[in-house]
Design a protein around this motif. Structure first.
Motif, PDB file in Angstrom:
ATOM      1  N   GLU A 181     121.876  58.126   7.233  1.00  0.00           N
ATOM      2  CA  GLU A 181     122.003  58.851   6.074  1.00  0.00           C
ATOM      3  C   GLU A 181     121.793  60.281   6.181  1.00  0.00           C
ATOM      4  O   GLU A 181     122.550  61.164   5.643  1.00  0.00           O
TER       5      GLU A 181
ATOM      6  N   ILE B 112     130.658  55.324   6.353  1.00  0.00           N
ATOM      7  CA  ILE B 112     129.880  55.381   5.002  1.00  0.00           C
ATOM      8  C   ILE B 112     130.053  53.785   4.585  1.00  0.00           C
ATOM      9  O   ILE B 112     128.791  53.439   4.247  1.00  0.00           O
TER      10      ILE B 112
ATOM     11  N   LEU C 231     126.342  51.826   3.865  1.00  0.00           N
ATOM     12  CA  LEU C 231     126.072  50.804   2.480  1.00  0.00           C
ATOM     13  C   LEU C 231     125.759  49.595   3.020  1.00  0.00           C
ATOM     14  O   LEU C 231     125.054  48.962   2.537  1.00  0.00           O
ATOM     15  N   THR C 232     126.810  48.968   4.230  1.00  0.00           N
ATOM     16  CA  THR C 232     126.282  47.616   4.428  1.00  0.00           C
ATOM     17  C   THR C 232     124.674  47.447   4.860  1.00  0.00           C
ATOM     18  O   THR C 232     124.251  46.338   4.629  1.00  0.00           O
TER      19      THR C 232
ATOM     20  N   VAL D 202     122.182  49.325   4.162  1.00  0.00           N
ATOM     21  CA  VAL D 202     121.117  49.301   2.914  1.00  0.00           C
ATOM     22  C   VAL D 202     121.200  48.038   2.192  1.00  0.00           C
ATOM     23  O   VAL D 202     120.248  47.637   1.849  1.00  0.00           O
ATOM     24  N   TRP D 203     122.484  47.402   2.141  1.00  0.00           N
ATOM     25  CA  TRP D 203     122.444  46.083   1.381  1.00  0.00           C
ATOM     26  C   TRP D 203     121.733  45.256   2.227  1.00  0.00           C
ATOM     27  O   TRP D 203     121.001  44.315   1.689  1.00  0.00           O
TER      28      TRP D 203
END
Length: 219
Positions: free
Chosen positions: A159, A188, A192-193, A195-196
């Motif tokens: 990030e 990106i 996001l993956t 974080v998920w």
């Protein structure tokens, strides 16, 4: 939905029946919960864990997706810069090489570790841990790798690197013709993956599964 343990009966309880809050250190009896229920500390309200459905299967799918995104995110062009008729394409790997060739070897090593090496090691550790649970094989190594993963969590800074990319793009937009590359979209998506995955891969259930306390985690 947690009850604090009575200090007078605390020595009679097995260690497996107790849980401690990470925020206020309250020691309490481990409550029984069903899928979808959340356990909170009765003193400070901190979420201790949430019992999620099919945590290993869902986490495995996310790990595999993240590993598939890793190569294009790091080696496909993030942006194309057209300045005075000259076009250049920049990737994460070319950025590391550019720092190294410009004499900033220390910075290049740090960027490489935090943006490429550590995120990959984290994903590989998570994959090995989940496979050891799913296949019921080598859980001792799974415990070791999961400890290593927790030590690596603070070193993966995708990030921060993304913010640096966005700041650079804003500054270069007025100086040259700038277009986004497929690598940025993959980067990106990778962020996001991950974080998920952090949300899905419940630490409490993973520790229980590795220790053999929760056999349903394999389903």
């Amino acid at each position: 939905m947690s009850d604090s343990a009575d200090p007078q009966t605390m020595p009679e309880l097995p260690i497996e029946a107790l849980i401690a809050c990470h925020e206020c250190d309250l020691l309490m009896r481990k409550p029984d919960c069903t899928e979808g229920e959340r356990v909170e500390c009765p003193r400070c309200g901190y979420e201790l864990y949430t019992y999620r459905h099919q945590v290993v299967r869902r986490s495995l799918a996310l790990v595999i997706a993240a590993l598939l995104l890793y190569v294009p995110a790091n080696f496909l062009p993030i942006m194309r810069l057209n300045l005075l008729g000259q076009t250049t394409e920049d990737t994460l790997w070319s950025g590391v090489l550019g720092l190294y060739d410009s004499g900033m070897q220390g910075v290049a090593v740090v960027v490489f570790l935090c943006s490429m090496a550590v995120p990959l090691l984290k994903l590989l550790c998570q994959l090995a841990v989940l496979l050891s649970i799913r296949l019921d094989f080598g859980r001792g190594y799974g415990l070791l790798l999961y400890r290593i993963y927790h030590h690596l969590r603070d070193w993966g800074m995708l990030e921060v690197y993304l913010m640096g990319i966005l700041v650079a793009m804003v500054k270069l937009a007025d100086l040259a013709d700038l277009s986004l590359g497929l690598g940025l979209l993959c980067f990106i998506a990778l962020l996001l993956t991950q974080v998920w995955l952090e949300v899905t891969m419940s630490p409490h259930q993973i520790w229980q599964a590795l220790s053999g306390e929760d056999e349903h985690a394999r389903d």
